[in-house]
Design an enzyme around this catalytic site. Structure first.
Site, mmCIF file in Angstrom:
data_model
loop_
_atom_site.group_PDB
_atom_site.id
_atom_site.type_symbol
_atom_site.label_atom_id
_atom_site.label_comp_id
_atom_site.label_asym_id
_atom_site.label_seq_id
_atom_site.Cartn_x
_atom_site.Cartn_y
_atom_site.Cartn_z
ATOM 1 N N ASP A 145 9.923 39.187 -15.963
ATOM 2 C CA ASP A 145 8.488 39.458 -15.973
ATOM 3 C C ASP A 145 7.730 38.523 -16.903
ATOM 4 O OD1 ASP A 145 8.907 41.436 -14.132
ATOM 5 O OD2 ASP A 145 8.743 43.088 -15.562
ATOM 6 N N GLY A 146 8.338 38.146 -18.022
ATOM 7 C CA GLY A 146 7.687 37.215 -18.943
ATOM 8 C C GLY A 146 7.439 35.863 -18.294
#
Length: 120
Positions: free
Chosen positions: A70-71
């Site tokens: 997700d980062g």
């Protein structure tokens, strides 16, 4: 609105082997199919890709493919925010709420997206 993808930027945290290998595989695959593949000039990974300043990846591409968690997806959205370049995520993180594609289906799913007929 239909988009034809010609230039594709790859984004990922290459220090992670779970990300580096898929980036290399995807870069080879896309280059062999005639796509203009780019990656950050600072990326310390051997890739079949044109190197460009990281900040300009989004504006130079028709599609950004983020490989990671997700980062990485959030970072790719930051790079593409001004150009509004679409982002496709390949999940290599722990949870991967934002990335829709698994590593096992990476090549076939990317090919479907590029052909304009991806359905999840």
């Amino acid at each position: 609105m239909e988009t034809e993808f010609k230039a594709i930027a790859l984004v990922g945290r290459h220090a992670d082997a779970r990300v580096a290998e898929p980036m290399q595989t995807l870069a080879r695959h896309l280059s062999a199919r005639g796509y203009d593949v780019s990656a950050a000039a600072t990326l310390d990974l051997q890739l079949e890709a044109r190197r460009v300043p990281e900040a300009s990846l989004g504006e130079r591409a028709d599609l950004v493919i983020a490989i990671g968690g997700d980062g990485t997806m959030l970072y790719a959205s930051h790079l593409a925010r001004e150009s509004r370049t679409p982002i496709l995520g390949v999940n290599r993180g722990r949870l991967g709420f934002l990335a829709d594609i698994t590593p096992d289906e990476m090549i076939s799913s990317v090919d479907q997206v590029l052909a304009g007929n991806y359905q999840k």
